[in-house]
Design a protein around this motif. Sequence first.
Motif, PDB file in Angstrom:
ATOM      1  N   PHE A  20      35.897  61.635  26.782  1.00  0.00           N
ATOM      2  CA  PHE A  20      35.701  62.030  28.182  1.00  0.00           C
ATOM      3  C   PHE A  20      34.609  61.193  28.848  1.00  0.00           C
ATOM      4  N   ALA A  21      33.495  60.985  28.159  1.00  0.00           N
ATOM      5  CA  ALA A  21      32.406  60.187  28.741  1.00  0.00           C
ATOM      6  C   ALA A  21      32.870  58.752  28.974  1.00  0.00           C
TER       7      ALA A  21
ATOM      8  N   LEU B 104      33.891  65.289  44.540  1.00  0.00           N
ATOM      9  CA  LEU B 104      33.829  65.094  43.088  1.00  0.00           C
ATOM     10  C   LEU B 104      33.414  66.352  42.323  1.00  0.00           C
ATOM     11  N   LEU B 105      32.350  66.999  42.768  1.00  0.00           N
ATOM     12  CA  LEU B 105      31.819  68.129  42.007  1.00  0.00           C
ATOM     13  C   LEU B 105      32.783  69.310  41.917  1.00  0.00           C
TER      14      LEU B 105
ATOM     15  N   GLY C  35      38.597  71.255  37.309  1.00  0.00           N
ATOM     16  CA  GLY C  35      39.339  70.535  36.277  1.00  0.00           C
ATOM     17  C   GLY C  35      38.779  70.769  34.885  1.00  0.00           C
ATOM     18  N   GLY C  36      37.464  70.770  34.749  1.00  0.00           N
ATOM     19  CA  GLY C  36      36.841  71.015  33.451  1.00  0.00           C
ATOM     20  C   GLY C  36      37.140  72.410  32.927  1.00  0.00           C
ATOM     21  N   ALA C  37      37.005  73.404  33.803  1.00  0.00           N
ATOM     22  CA  ALA C  37      37.283  74.782  33.394  1.00  0.00           C
ATOM     23  C   ALA C  37      38.753  74.962  33.026  1.00  0.00           C
ATOM     24  N   LEU C  38      39.644  74.371  33.810  1.00  0.00           N
ATOM     25  CA  LEU C  38      41.076  74.483  33.512  1.00  0.00           C
ATOM     26  C   LEU C  38      41.441  73.796  32.203  1.00  0.00           C
ATOM     27  N   SER C  39      40.711  72.737  31.874  1.00  0.00           N
ATOM     28  CA  SER C  39      40.950  72.050  30.604  1.00  0.00           C
ATOM     29  C   SER C  39      40.659  72.980  29.426  1.00  0.00           C
ATOM     30  N   TYR C  40      39.584  73.729  29.513  1.00  0.00           N
ATOM     31  CA  TYR C  40      39.259  74.695  28.456  1.00  0.00           C
ATOM     32  C   TYR C  40      40.273  75.831  28.423  1.00  0.00           C
ATOM     33  N   TRP C  41      40.727  76.242  29.577  1.00  0.00           N
ATOM     34  CA  TRP C  41      41.738  77.298  29.632  1.00  0.00           C
ATOM     35  C   TRP C  41      43.035  76.820  28.974  1.00  0.00           C
TER      36      TRP C  41
ATOM     37  N   ILE D 140      38.237  85.619  33.782  1.00  0.00           N
ATOM     38  CA  ILE D 140      37.548  85.226  35.021  1.00  0.00           C
ATOM     39  C   ILE D 140      36.072  84.918  34.782  1.00  0.00           C
ATOM     40  N   PRO D 141      35.306  85.767  34.086  1.00  0.00           N
ATOM     41  CA  PRO D 141      33.907  85.396  33.821  1.00  0.00           C
ATOM     42  C   PRO D 141      33.789  84.094  33.028  1.00  0.00           C
ATOM     43  N   THR D 142      34.683  83.890  32.060  1.00  0.00           N
ATOM     44  CA  THR D 142      34.632  82.653  31.281  1.00  0.00           C
ATOM     45  C   THR D 142      34.876  81.445  32.173  1.00  0.00           C
ATOM     46  N   LEU D 143      35.895  81.522  33.019  1.00  0.00           N
ATOM     47  CA  LEU D 143      36.191  80.399  33.915  1.00  0.00           C
ATOM     48  C   LEU D 143      35.042  80.143  34.895  1.00  0.00           C
ATOM     49  N   LEU D 144      34.399  81.201  35.362  1.00  0.00           N
ATOM     50  CA  LEU D 144      33.259  81.024  36.274  1.00  0.00           C
ATOM     51  C   LEU D 144      32.077  80.358  35.559  1.00  0.00           C
ATOM     52  N   VAL D 145      31.818  80.763  34.323  1.00  0.00           N
ATOM     53  CA  VAL D 145      30.761  80.120  33.538  1.00  0.00           C
ATOM     54  C   VAL D 145      31.098  78.648  33.330  1.00  0.00           C
ATOM     55  N   LEU D 146      32.327  78.382  32.919  1.00  0.00           N
ATOM     56  CA  LEU D 146      32.732  76.995  32.666  1.00  0.00           C
ATOM     57  C   LEU D 146      32.695  76.150  33.940  1.00  0.00           C
ATOM     58  N   MET D 147      33.120  76.715  35.050  1.00  0.00           N
ATOM     59  CA  MET D 147      33.076  75.967  36.311  1.00  0.00           C
ATOM     60  C   MET D 147      31.636  75.623  36.692  1.00  0.00           C
ATOM     61  N   SER D 148      30.732  76.572  36.532  1.00  0.00           N
ATOM     62  CA  SER D 148      29.329  76.286  36.874  1.00  0.00           C
ATOM     63  C   SER D 148      28.764  75.210  35.947  1.00  0.00           C
TER      64      SER D 148
END
Length: 170
Positions: free
Chosen positions: A97-98, A116-117, A123-129, A144-152
Amino acid sequence: MTTRTPLRWTALLVLSLWFQAGWFVAVLGRDAFAPLLWLMVVISLVITRWRYRAPLLPQLIVVSFGLIIDTLNQWLGVLVFSTEWLPNWLVGLWLLFAWYGWQMWPTLGRYSLYVLLPIGAVGGALSYWAGEKLDAVEFGLPLIPTLLVLMSQWLLVMALMVRVYREQKK
């Protein structure tokens, strides 16, 4: 350091397909396909270093930050992996990814942070999902809490990438 020009659509397509292939190898194959993933990582980094004389430090900063975040997620129970430590395939995926972000920077760097942000965060959160749906990881919290944590967290990852990759241009 040389300033690179934005990529042509064919280069964007090839790089994106390479990264997506690596993502699928990592997430679907996990440990069974780890040697293939690591081969892809080595090929990517060697060619980039040889072709562009790319500094590795900016990419290593992004990888380290991502691994720290995922380690904290694992310790706090946000993400649950089948291993005590982060799985080998996830480390390889962060490296890929880097590398991908560095490759895309000449094109992506032309866009505003306001574009971008949020795209990177979603995109990052959806990748984990997607990884969760493919049984590569479990969510330790409701969806939902997991996706919110990942998005932040991905807002932070993207902000770091912008900062680090922008600095290399100077």
